[in-house]
Design a protein around this motif. Structure first.
Motif, PDB file in Angstrom:
ATOM      1  N   VAL A 125       0.714  -1.141  -0.043  1.00  0.00           N
ATOM      2  CA  VAL A 125       0.126   0.222   0.028  1.00  0.00           C
ATOM      3  C   VAL A 125       0.666   1.147  -0.028  1.00  0.00           C
ATOM      4  O   VAL A 125       0.772   2.158  -0.705  1.00  0.00           O
ATOM      5  N   ALA A 126       1.774   1.198   0.861  1.00  0.00           N
ATOM      6  CA  ALA A 126       2.700   2.576   0.770  1.00  0.00           C
ATOM      7  C   ALA A 126       3.490   2.598  -0.544  1.00  0.00           C
ATOM      8  O   ALA A 126       3.590   3.693  -0.890  1.00  0.00           O
ATOM      9  N   GLN A 127       3.911   1.427  -1.167  1.00  0.00           N
ATOM     10  CA  GLN A 127       4.518   1.642  -2.365  1.00  0.00           C
ATOM     11  C   GLN A 127       3.718   2.229  -3.446  1.00  0.00           C
ATOM     12  O   GLN A 127       4.409   2.833  -4.638  1.00  0.00           O
ATOM     13  N   THR A 128       2.318   2.016  -3.498  1.00  0.00           N
ATOM     14  CA  THR A 128       1.468   2.218  -4.648  1.00  0.00           C
ATOM     15  C   THR A 128       0.916   3.452  -4.227  1.00  0.00           C
ATOM     16  O   THR A 128      -0.267   3.808  -5.156  1.00  0.00           O
ATOM     17  N   LYS A 129       1.054   4.180  -3.232  1.00  0.00           N
ATOM     18  CA  LYS A 129       0.251   5.399  -2.698  1.00  0.00           C
ATOM     19  C   LYS A 129       0.299   6.631  -3.973  1.00  0.00           C
ATOM     20  O   LYS A 129      -0.732   7.125  -4.106  1.00  0.00           O
ATOM     21  N   GLU A 130       1.365   7.054  -4.464  1.00  0.00           N
ATOM     22  CA  GLU A 130       1.410   7.839  -5.444  1.00  0.00           C
ATOM     23  C   GLU A 130       0.811   7.424  -6.926  1.00  0.00           C
ATOM     24  O   GLU A 130       0.588   7.905  -7.843  1.00  0.00           O
ATOM     25  N   LEU A 131       0.958   6.111  -7.055  1.00  0.00           N
ATOM     26  CA  LEU A 131       0.590   5.438  -8.461  1.00  0.00           C
ATOM     27  C   LEU A 131      -0.933   4.974  -8.123  1.00  0.00           C
ATOM     28  O   LEU A 131      -1.399   5.388  -9.479  1.00  0.00           O
ATOM     29  N   ALA A 132      -1.407   4.991  -7.240  1.00  0.00           N
ATOM     30  CA  ALA A 132      -2.864   4.534  -7.180  1.00  0.00           C
ATOM     31  C   ALA A 132      -3.720   5.568  -7.878  1.00  0.00           C
ATOM     32  O   ALA A 132      -4.690   5.249  -8.613  1.00  0.00           O
ATOM     33  N   PRO A 133      -3.760   6.653  -7.610  1.00  0.00           N
ATOM     34  CA  PRO A 133      -4.597   7.662  -8.422  1.00  0.00           C
ATOM     35  C   PRO A 133      -4.621   7.701  -9.849  1.00  0.00           C
ATOM     36  O   PRO A 133      -5.769   7.994 -10.650  1.00  0.00           O
ATOM     37  N   TYR A 134      -3.516   7.333 -10.576  1.00  0.00           N
ATOM     38  CA  TYR A 134      -3.812   6.955 -12.110  1.00  0.00           C
ATOM     39  C   TYR A 134      -4.608   5.840 -12.521  1.00  0.00           C
ATOM     40  O   TYR A 134      -5.115   5.709 -13.739  1.00  0.00           O
ATOM     41  N   PHE A 135      -5.087   5.097 -11.558  1.00  0.00           N
ATOM     42  CA  PHE A 135      -6.169   4.274 -11.759  1.00  0.00           C
ATOM     43  C   PHE A 135      -7.628   4.527 -11.481  1.00  0.00           C
ATOM     44  O   PHE A 135      -8.409   3.726 -11.933  1.00  0.00           O
TER      45      PHE A 135
END
Length: 149
Positions: free
Chosen positions: A39-49
């Motif tokens: 979850v921590a690793q994908t925090k900045e990535l998630a909004p793109y989905f």
């Protein structure tokens, strides 16, 4: 889908490599233990989905993984890869790692979800894991068809 390189987490290694005698309970525990770091690793990535609705969001996750990560079942060595590992060019992942990535993205977007354990053989012991949203949308990249099992 185009994601800026700054949103892709830097490789942080594998979360866990389990021994060949690891059982299902060990695997489930390891996946759940890896979730906070994923979850921590994908925090900045998630909004793109994020899409206009939950179904479209789930489809974006499915399509991204299907096009970007090659699936290969683990052999006797069970490995759980964090999102930063499966986002490397040429990455290969199994159902555990694909499900961990999916769960982390959904968690970051506030979409309720759960893991589903399945067996597609005569065995009653689950040999497969995927993610389903609490509203019922199936995200199983291994199966290959969106919202299907």
């Amino acid at each position: 889908m185009k994601i800026p390189s700054k949103a892709i987490p830097k490789f942080a290694g594998l979360k866990e490599k389990l021994s060949s005698d690891a059982d299902n309970a060990d695997l489930r525990k390891a996946i759940l233990n890896a979730l906070p770091q994923a979850v921590a690793q994908t925090k900045e990535l998630a909004p793109y989905f994020k899409a206009t609705n939950e179904r479209e969001t789930a489809k974006k996750i499915f399509d991204f993984l299907k096009s970007r990560v090659k699936y290969k079942a683990d052999d006797y060595r069970q490995v759980i890869q964090l999102p930063s590992a499966i986002l490397r060019p040429g990455a290969i992942a199994d159902c555990k790692s694909l499900s961990l990535f999916t769960a982390a993205i959904l968690q970051n977007l506030g979409i309720p979800w759960h893991f589903v354990l399945a067996s597609y053989t005569d065995s009653t012991i689950p040999g497969h894991i995927y993610v389903q949203t609490d509203s019922g949308i199936i995200i199983d990249v291994v199966w290959g068809k969106f919202d299907s099992e």
